[in-house]
Design a protein around this motif. Structure first.
Motif, PDB file in Angstrom:
ATOM      1  N   SER A  30       0.798  -1.222   0.000  1.00 55.22           N
ATOM      2  CA  SER A  30       0.000   0.000   0.000  1.00 55.22           C
ATOM      3  C   SER A  30       0.833   1.275   0.000  1.00 55.22           C
ATOM      4  O   SER A  30       0.284   2.364  -0.147  1.00 55.22           O
ATOM      5  CB  SER A  30      -0.948   0.008   1.206  1.00 55.22           C
ATOM      6  OG  SER A  30      -0.204  -0.034   2.403  1.00 55.22           O
ATOM      7  N   THR A  31       2.136   1.157   0.156  1.00 54.93           N
ATOM      8  CA  THR A  31       2.979   2.340   0.146  1.00 54.93           C
ATOM      9  C   THR A  31       3.623   2.601  -1.215  1.00 54.93           C
ATOM     10  O   THR A  31       4.299   3.606  -1.393  1.00 54.93           O
ATOM     11  CB  THR A  31       4.099   2.241   1.192  1.00 54.93           C
ATOM     12  OG1 THR A  31       4.983   1.156   0.830  1.00 54.93           O
ATOM     13  CG2 THR A  31       3.539   2.002   2.579  1.00 54.93           C
ATOM     14  N   ILE A  51      -0.681   4.096 -11.106  1.00 50.14           N
ATOM     15  CA  ILE A  51      -1.659   4.463 -10.082  1.00 50.14           C
ATOM     16  C   ILE A  51      -0.933   4.763  -8.784  1.00 50.14           C
ATOM     17  O   ILE A  51       0.072   4.120  -8.450  1.00 50.14           O
ATOM     18  CB  ILE A  51      -2.680   3.306  -9.898  1.00 50.14           C
ATOM     19  CG1 ILE A  51      -3.840   3.718  -9.009  1.00 50.14           C
ATOM     20  CG2 ILE A  51      -1.997   2.036  -9.388  1.00 50.14           C
ATOM     21  CD1 ILE A  51      -5.011   2.730  -9.058  1.00 50.14           C
ATOM     22  N   THR A  52      -1.403   5.757  -8.060  1.00 54.28           N
ATOM     23  CA  THR A  52      -0.788   6.121  -6.796  1.00 54.28           C
ATOM     24  C   THR A  52      -1.070   5.065  -5.734  1.00 54.28           C
ATOM     25  O   THR A  52      -1.912   4.191  -5.910  1.00 54.28           O
ATOM     26  CB  THR A  52      -1.321   7.473  -6.315  1.00 54.28           C
ATOM     27  OG1 THR A  52      -2.761   7.417  -6.275  1.00 54.28           O
ATOM     28  CG2 THR A  52      -0.882   8.599  -7.229  1.00 54.28           C
ATOM     29  N   TRP A  53      -0.375   5.191  -4.606  1.00 57.89           N
ATOM     30  CA  TRP A  53      -0.510   4.180  -3.555  1.00 57.89           C
ATOM     31  C   TRP A  53      -1.946   4.073  -3.057  1.00 57.89           C
ATOM     32  O   TRP A  53      -2.415   3.008  -2.692  1.00 57.89           O
ATOM     33  CB  TRP A  53       0.423   4.516  -2.390  1.00 57.89           C
ATOM     34  CG  TRP A  53       0.052   5.788  -1.677  1.00 57.89           C
ATOM     35  CD1 TRP A  53       0.481   7.042  -1.940  1.00 57.89           C
ATOM     36  CD2 TRP A  53      -0.842   5.905  -0.571  1.00 57.89           C
ATOM     37  NE1 TRP A  53      -0.093   7.939  -1.096  1.00 57.89           N
ATOM     38  CE2 TRP A  53      -0.905   7.290  -0.225  1.00 57.89           C
ATOM     39  CE3 TRP A  53      -1.605   5.003   0.178  1.00 57.89           C
ATOM     40  CZ2 TRP A  53      -1.686   7.751   0.820  1.00 57.89           C
ATOM     41  CZ3 TRP A  53      -2.379   5.471   1.209  1.00 57.89           C
ATOM     42  CH2 TRP A  53      -2.419   6.835   1.527  1.00 57.89           C
ATOM     43  N   ASN A  74      -5.597  -2.777  -2.198  1.00 55.04           N
ATOM     44  CA  ASN A  74      -4.496  -2.874  -1.233  1.00 55.04           C
ATOM     45  C   ASN A  74      -4.722  -3.992  -0.213  1.00 55.04           C
ATOM     46  O   ASN A  74      -3.761  -4.516   0.348  1.00 55.04           O
ATOM     47  CB  ASN A  74      -4.295  -1.541  -0.531  1.00 55.04           C
ATOM     48  CG  ASN A  74      -3.639  -0.513  -1.441  1.00 55.04           C
ATOM     49  OD1 ASN A  74      -3.052  -0.854  -2.480  1.00 55.04           O
ATOM     50  ND2 ASN A  74      -3.744   0.757  -1.072  1.00 55.04           N
ATOM     51  N   ALA A  75      -5.954  -4.362   0.019  1.00 54.37           N
ATOM     52  CA  ALA A  75      -6.231  -5.473   0.941  1.00 54.37           C
ATOM     53  C   ALA A  75      -5.777  -6.804   0.343  1.00 54.37           C
ATOM     54  O   ALA A  75      -5.462  -7.749   1.078  1.00 54.37           O
ATOM     55  CB  ALA A  75      -7.711  -5.524   1.266  1.00 54.37           C
ATOM     56  N   GLY A 101       8.392   5.957  -5.029  1.00 52.95           N
ATOM     57  CA  GLY A 101       8.096   7.368  -5.174  1.00 52.95           C
ATOM     58  C   GLY A 101       6.690   7.606  -5.697  1.00 52.95           C
ATOM     59  O   GLY A 101       5.818   6.757  -5.603  1.00 52.95           O
ATOM     60  N   VAL A 102       6.511   8.742  -6.278  1.00 52.14           N
ATOM     61  CA  VAL A 102       5.212   9.100  -6.836  1.00 52.14           C
ATOM     62  C   VAL A 102       5.068   8.453  -8.198  1.00 52.14           C
ATOM     63  O   VAL A 102       5.996   7.862  -8.734  1.00 52.14           O
ATOM     64  CB  VAL A 102       5.071  10.630  -6.943  1.00 52.14           C
ATOM     65  CG1 VAL A 102       5.155  11.257  -5.558  1.00 52.14           C
ATOM     66  CG2 VAL A 102       6.151  11.212  -7.851  1.00 52.14           C
TER      67      VAL A 102
END
Length: 123
Positions: A30-31, A51-53, A74-75, A101-102
């Protein structure tokens, strides 16, 4: 160390759909920002989507905008790429990648890579 395993590739006809999955293990999924890239025979690897975190922001290559959708759970430590209206030029090995990173379109921004899954679109 993050391990990434892609699945869902295959041989399809023009106009068909596929959903690719990328399962992550060994890290805090998730990070990480996640990306999909593809490489066709004789061509360089190219950015497809990212896609972002949190899943709150996404990015797409112009060639797939409106046809492909990236998402993540994320689960389940999994990122997906829903591919609709497939074209012969979408034929490639698709790989997912994780970035600390981003979201970036450059492959050099990604720290971990899967082995890839083949997508072949037949006309």
């Amino acid at each position: 160390q993050v391990q990434l395993v892609e699945s869902g590739g295959g041989l399809v006809q023009v106009g068909d759909s596929l959903r690719l999955s990328c399962a992550a293990s060994g890290g805090t999924f998730s990070t990480y920002a996640m990306g999909w890239f593809r490489q066709a025979p004789g061509k360089e690897r190219e950015f497809v989507s990212a896609i972002t975190w949190s899943g709150g922001n996404t990015a797409y290559a112009d060639s797939v905008e409106g046809r492909f959708t990236i998402s993540r759970d994320n689960a389940k430590n999994t990122v997906y790429l829903q591919m609709n209206s497939l074209k012969p030029e979408d034929t490639a090995v698709y790989s997912c990648a994780a970035s600390r990173g981003v979201v970036r379109r450059s492959q050099y921004a990604y720290d971990y890579w899967g082995q890839g899954t083949q997508v072949t679109v037949s006309s």
